[in-house]
Design an enzyme around this catalytic site. Structure first.
Site, PDB file in Angstrom:
ATOM      1  N   HIS A 254      31.343  49.920  51.917  1.00 43.00           N
ATOM      2  CA  HIS A 254      30.177  49.157  52.372  1.00 43.00           C
ATOM      3  C   HIS A 254      29.749  48.196  51.262  1.00 43.00           C
ATOM      4  O   HIS A 254      29.422  48.622  50.153  1.00 43.00           O
ATOM      5  CB  HIS A 254      29.023  50.112  52.698  1.00 43.00           C
ATOM      6  CG  HIS A 254      27.757  49.400  53.068  1.00 43.00           C
ATOM      7  ND1 HIS A 254      27.642  48.611  54.187  1.00 43.00           N
ATOM      8  CD2 HIS A 254      26.546  49.354  52.453  1.00 43.00           C
ATOM      9  CE1 HIS A 254      26.427  48.112  54.250  1.00 43.00           C
ATOM     10  NE2 HIS A 254      25.742  48.552  53.211  1.00 43.00           N
TER      11      HIS A 254
ATOM     12  N   LYS B 185      22.028  42.110  49.747  1.00 42.06           N
ATOM     13  CA  LYS B 185      23.425  41.710  49.485  1.00 42.06           C
ATOM     14  C   LYS B 185      23.807  40.468  50.305  1.00 42.06           C
ATOM     15  O   LYS B 185      24.356  39.505  49.773  1.00 42.06           O
ATOM     16  CB  LYS B 185      24.376  42.875  49.822  1.00 42.06           C
ATOM     17  CG  LYS B 185      24.136  44.134  49.013  1.00 42.06           C
ATOM     18  CD  LYS B 185      25.177  45.190  49.300  1.00 42.06           C
ATOM     19  CE  LYS B 185      25.137  45.681  50.743  1.00 42.06           C
ATOM     20  NZ  LYS B 185      23.866  46.362  51.071  1.00 42.06           N
TER      21      LYS B 185
ATOM     22  N   ASP C 218      29.342  43.307  54.817  1.00 35.34           N
ATOM     23  CA  ASP C 218      29.043  44.641  55.336  1.00 35.34           C
ATOM     24  C   ASP C 218      30.161  45.656  55.090  1.00 35.34           C
ATOM     25  O   ASP C 218      29.930  46.699  54.491  1.00 35.34           O
ATOM     26  CB  ASP C 218      28.707  44.594  56.830  1.00 35.34           C
ATOM     27  CG  ASP C 218      28.161  45.932  57.314  1.00 35.34           C
ATOM     28  OD1 ASP C 218      27.199  46.436  56.698  1.00 35.34           O
ATOM     29  OD2 ASP C 218      28.712  46.486  58.280  1.00 35.34           O
TER      30      ASP C 218
ATOM     31  N   ARG D 209      20.764  46.501  28.238  1.00 34.45           N
ATOM     32  CA  ARG D 209      20.247  45.170  27.941  1.00 34.45           C
ATOM     33  C   ARG D 209      21.169  44.394  26.995  1.00 34.45           C
ATOM     34  O   ARG D 209      20.955  43.210  26.763  1.00 34.45           O
ATOM     35  CB  ARG D 209      18.848  45.276  27.326  1.00 34.45           C
ATOM     36  CG  ARG D 209      17.851  45.936  28.257  1.00 34.45           C
ATOM     37  CD  ARG D 209      16.452  45.949  27.673  1.00 34.45           C
ATOM     38  NE  ARG D 209      15.940  44.583  27.451  1.00 34.45           N
ATOM     39  CZ  ARG D 209      14.715  44.328  26.992  1.00 34.45           C
ATOM     40  NH1 ARG D 209      13.896  45.332  26.697  1.00 34.45           N
ATOM     41  NH2 ARG D 209      14.325  43.092  26.817  1.00 34.45           N
TER      42      ARG D 209
END
Length: 313
Positions: free
Chosen positions: A140, A161, A179, A245
């Site tokens: 998916h 998305k 999808d 980070r």
């Protein structure tokens, strides 16, 4: 085990059928490699991979022409076809003799032909079969081509998305699948993603519905397949969750046994996902080319600290 119908190979490679009376509908190919039965024609069947596609080129054909005695020829062909191979393909426009066709019909082995050179035909068949018979999984997500890199965007339903993919399309990138992404492992280094036939070139936006990307954005905005080069996971922002980070070390996601670079990006309202995804892809490409900005910064910082320490000493 993945299988490919012989009829698909015949259609794909435009093969001639010298034995039209033999039913090929139920014959399946299960191996991507092929074999040239030169040694088998001479009677050596040790380690013979009968399940493979069998090819006849100039060498094998020249040996067949030396079998002038009908009884010897039929014995040789009977020994070969008794191994129940899927089919025998004559390359370079070579024509099988009547004796071989007679024995092939008795054993129900299809005899096919092509005008292409043996090596060229062999290479294309192996490449095509490797893709069709490769181990596969459906994931998916959304697969897009960003700057030539295949980026698999993953995340929970409704996180954005497809919206990010639409913005990427507006910025000139290309959609492979929305999808559901069908992924095949064609080698130890390569994963290929495609879209299911039913939803190809379509994208779903909540509140709007189904969009035909090829019609709206043009044919240059879609691709049929793309390598999976990196994965981007979109997650909800949480102040209590640690997010990298610096990016000194890459994280990976395993897909069909292959390790794929994976970035986890926190999502907050107002963030431009398309720009972030472009930046992630550019950074990924830079690392592939040998430049790591985080590592470069780390070395500069540690170098400055060492210089200060030496001065203080």
């Amino acid at each position: 085990m993945e299988r490919v119908a012989l009829t698909r190979l015949i259609e794909k490679m435009k093969l001639n059928n010298f034995t039209p009376d033999i039913n090929v509908e139920d014959i399946m190919l299960t191996h991507s490699d092929v074999n040239r039965p030169a040694l088998q024609l001479a009677g050596f069947f040790d380690h013979f991979d009968a399940e493979r596609l069998q090819l006849v080129g100039n060498v094998e054909y020249a040996y067949m022409k030396t079998l002038e005695d009908d009884e010897v020829a039929e014995k040789v062909y009977s020994s070969l076809f008794s191994k129940k191979m899927p089919c025998l393909v004559f390359c370079r426009g070579l024509i099988p003799c009547d004796r071989l066709l007679k024995v092939a019909k008795e054993h129900q082995i299809p005899i096919l032909g092509t005008g292409r050179d043996t090596s060229e035909f062999m290479a294309e068949v192996i490449f095509w079969l490797k893709r069709k018979l490769a181990e596969s999984v459906t994931i998916h997500g959304v697969l897009v081509d960003i700057y030539g890199e295949g980026v698999l965007i993953m995340g929970e339903s409704g996180i954005g998305k497809s919206e990010a993919a639409v913005e990427l399309l507006r910025r000139g990138h290309r959609l492979v699948s929305d999808d559901a992404v069908e992924i095949r492992k064609i080698s130890d280094d390569t994963l290929i993603g495609t879209s299911p036939e039913l939803t190809r070139h379509l994208i779903e936006l909540r509140g709007i519905g189904i969009l035909d990307v090829k019609t709206i954005f043009g044919v240059e905005s879609v691709k049929k397949s793309q390598t999976i080069d990196c994965v981007v996971k979109l997650v909800e922002w949480n102040k209590d969750t640690f997010f990298d980070r610096m990016g000194l070390e890459d994280n990976f996601m395993e897909i069909l046994g292959n390790q794929v670079v994976c970035y986890t990006i926190p999502i907050r309202p107002g963030r431009n996902l398309a720009v972030i995804l472009e930046a992630a892809t550019i950074n990924f490409r830079a690392k592939k080319l040998g430049y790591n900005a985080a590592q470069d910064l780390y070395e500069k910082v540690t170098g400055n600290l060492q210089q200060k320490m030496r001065k203080n000493d």
